[in-house]
Scaffold this active site. Structure first.
Site, PDB file in Angstrom:
ATOM      1  N   ASP A  74       0.787  -1.239   0.000  1.00 18.78           N
ATOM      2  CA  ASP A  74       0.000   0.000   0.000  1.00 18.78           C
ATOM      3  C   ASP A  74       0.824   1.296   0.000  1.00 18.78           C
ATOM      4  O   ASP A  74       0.517   2.236   0.746  1.00 18.78           O
ATOM      5  CB  ASP A  74      -0.961   0.013   1.206  1.00 18.78           C
ATOM      6  CG  ASP A  74      -1.961  -1.137   1.173  1.00 18.78           C
ATOM      7  OD1 ASP A  74      -1.923  -1.941   0.220  1.00 18.78           O
ATOM      8  OD2 ASP A  74      -2.788  -1.240   2.112  1.00 18.78           O
TER       9      ASP A  74
ATOM     10  N   HIS B  68     -15.947   0.247   5.576  1.00 15.53           N
ATOM     11  CA  HIS B  68     -14.564   0.543   5.978  1.00 15.53           C
ATOM     12  C   HIS B  68     -14.424   2.034   6.328  1.00 15.53           C
ATOM     13  O   HIS B  68     -13.570   2.408   7.114  1.00 15.53           O
ATOM     14  CB  HIS B  68     -13.683   0.186   4.775  1.00 15.53           C
ATOM     15  CG  HIS B  68     -12.205   0.240   4.974  1.00 15.53           C
ATOM     16  ND1 HIS B  68     -11.511  -0.652   5.762  1.00 15.53           N
ATOM     17  CD2 HIS B  68     -11.265   1.065   4.436  1.00 15.53           C
ATOM     18  CE1 HIS B  68     -10.205  -0.371   5.695  1.00 15.53           C
ATOM     19  NE2 HIS B  68     -10.034   0.664   4.903  1.00 15.53           N
TER      20      HIS B  68
ATOM     21  N   HIS C 116     -10.429   6.977   1.705  1.00 19.01           N
ATOM     22  CA  HIS C 116      -9.069   6.836   1.167  1.00 19.01           C
ATOM     23  C   HIS C 116      -9.045   5.723   0.133  1.00 19.01           C
ATOM     24  O   HIS C 116      -9.864   4.811   0.173  1.00 19.01           O
ATOM     25  CB  HIS C 116      -8.070   6.499   2.282  1.00 19.01           C
ATOM     26  CG  HIS C 116      -8.362   5.175   2.933  1.00 19.01           C
ATOM     27  ND1 HIS C 116      -9.295   5.034   3.938  1.00 19.01           N
ATOM     28  CD2 HIS C 116      -7.891   3.928   2.690  1.00 19.01           C
ATOM     29  CE1 HIS C 116      -9.369   3.759   4.301  1.00 19.01           C
ATOM     30  NE2 HIS C 116      -8.543   3.055   3.551  1.00 19.01           N
TER      31      HIS C 116
ATOM     32  N   LYS D 115      -6.896  -5.047  -2.948  1.00 19.82           N
ATOM     33  CA  LYS D 115      -7.755  -5.643  -1.913  1.00 19.82           C
ATOM     34  C   LYS D 115      -8.834  -4.662  -1.492  1.00 19.82           C
ATOM     35  O   LYS D 115      -8.603  -3.465  -1.436  1.00 19.82           O
ATOM     36  CB  LYS D 115      -6.926  -6.085  -0.712  1.00 19.82           C
ATOM     37  CG  LYS D 115      -6.090  -4.985  -0.112  1.00 19.82           C
ATOM     38  CD  LYS D 115      -5.061  -5.535   0.849  1.00 19.82           C
ATOM     39  CE  LYS D 115      -4.053  -4.492   1.227  1.00 19.82           C
ATOM     40  NZ  LYS D 115      -4.601  -3.317   1.916  1.00 19.82           N
TER      41      LYS D 115
ATOM     42  N   CYS E 244      -2.010  -2.676   7.646  1.00 14.92           N
ATOM     43  CA  CYS E 244      -1.856  -3.640   6.547  1.00 14.92           C
ATOM     44  C   CYS E 244      -0.522  -4.378   6.576  1.00 14.92           C
ATOM     45  O   CYS E 244      -0.465  -5.559   6.246  1.00 14.92           O
ATOM     46  CB  CYS E 244      -2.102  -2.951   5.214  1.00 14.92           C
ATOM     47  SG  CYS E 244      -3.851  -2.518   5.019  1.00 14.92           S
TER      48      CYS E 244
HETATM   49  C1  VGL Z   1      -4.740   0.658   5.793  1.00 18.61           C
HETATM   50  C2  VGL Z   1      -6.164   1.718   7.230  1.00 18.61           C
HETATM   51  C3  VGL Z   1      -7.200   1.560   6.342  1.00 18.61           C
HETATM   52  C4  VGL Z   1      -3.352   0.199   5.498  1.00 18.61           C
HETATM   53  C5  VGL Z   1      -5.762   0.477   4.896  1.00 18.61           C
HETATM   54  O1  VGL Z   1      -2.993   0.074   4.304  1.00 18.61           O
HETATM   55  O2  VGL Z   1      -2.574  -0.032   6.469  1.00 18.61           O
HETATM   56  N1  VGL Z   1      -4.948   1.261   6.964  1.00 18.61           N
HETATM   57  N2  VGL Z   1      -6.985   0.934   5.179  1.00 18.61           N
HETATM   58 ZN    ZN Z   2      -8.393   0.984   3.552  1.00 17.07          ZN
END
Ligand code: VGL
Ligand code: ZN
Length: 205
Positions: A26, A77, A88, A111, A158
């Site tokens: 990510d 989410h 986001h 994902k 993540c």
């Molecule tokens: C993530 C919060 C929400 C991450 C993804 O990539 O760590 N954190 N969505």
């Molecule tokens: Zn996320």
């Protein structure tokens, strides 16, 4: 250098070989840039370092796989839909794009594309039933791969969940702290995440 001391190549942090996969989690605009929707403090600082790591992994014949958080406009989410996070990484927006300075040589696993929740690159959860569903990540890893180096954003979400799933799947897993940053929604989340990974058998360096 003496024979029995090995060092990472080209300024990289970890060691790579053909039985290792580098998982780049990510490294997207919304997490890595201050103007992003869910900026992870210091996220931009890891981008050039992760790119060096990608080069070292490639030179050693290691596999490199990337993940991308990829959400629909509306998903439980997000805080606006009952979750915890600001909007986001909405699919096909600037925020979901990988950081422009990230060297990308390898497949990208997305994902959350159908509104699933969960943080691991290996699995997502059905938003209603909570049932886990595998992503294609493990199928991209050759059976010879024994070891995972997990880097990227964010260390307490993540990256952590991907590392923990990696241990559950039987891999030896390393998380170099120089190559991640933490959301720290609550003070102490960073230290708790590091401890949780270590307790599970992840080598946090
Ligand atoms: C993530 C919060 C929400 C991450 C993804 O990539 O760590 N954190 N969505
Ligand atoms: Zn996320």
């Amino acid at each position: 250098m003496s024979d029995h001391i090995s060092a990472a190549a080209d300024g990289a942090v970890a060691l790579y070989d053909r039985t290792t996969a580098l998982l780049v989690v990510d490294v997207q605009n919304d997490f890595a840039l201050p103007e992003g929707g869910l900026y992870v403090s210091g996220g931009e600082q890891i981008v050039p370092l992760v790119s060096i790591e990608v080069g070292a992994a490639q030179n050693a014949g290691a596999t490199v796989v990337y993940t991308q958080d990829w959400h629909p406009h509306d998903t439980p989410h997000f805080e606006k839909d009952g979750g915890v996070w600001p909007v986001h990484c909405v699919g096909d927006t600037w925020g979901a794009e990988l950081h422009r300075d990230l060297v990308v040589h390898g497949p990208v696993v997305r994902k959350g594309t159908s509104g699933e929740d969960g943080y691991s690159g290996f699995s997502v959860r059905d938003p209603l039933s909570g049932a886990p569903v595998a992503t294609q990540l493990q199928s991209l890893l050759d059976p010879d791969i024994r070891r995972l180096v997990v880097v990227g954003l964010a260390g307490d979400y993540c990256v952590k969940e991907t590392a923990l799933d990696g241990v559950r799947l039987g891999y030896s897993v390393e998380v170099p702290l120089a190559l991640t940053r933490f959301v720290e929604l609550e003070p102490g989340d960073r230290d708790r995440a590091v401890q949780e990974m270590r307790d599970a058998g992840v080598t946090v360096t």
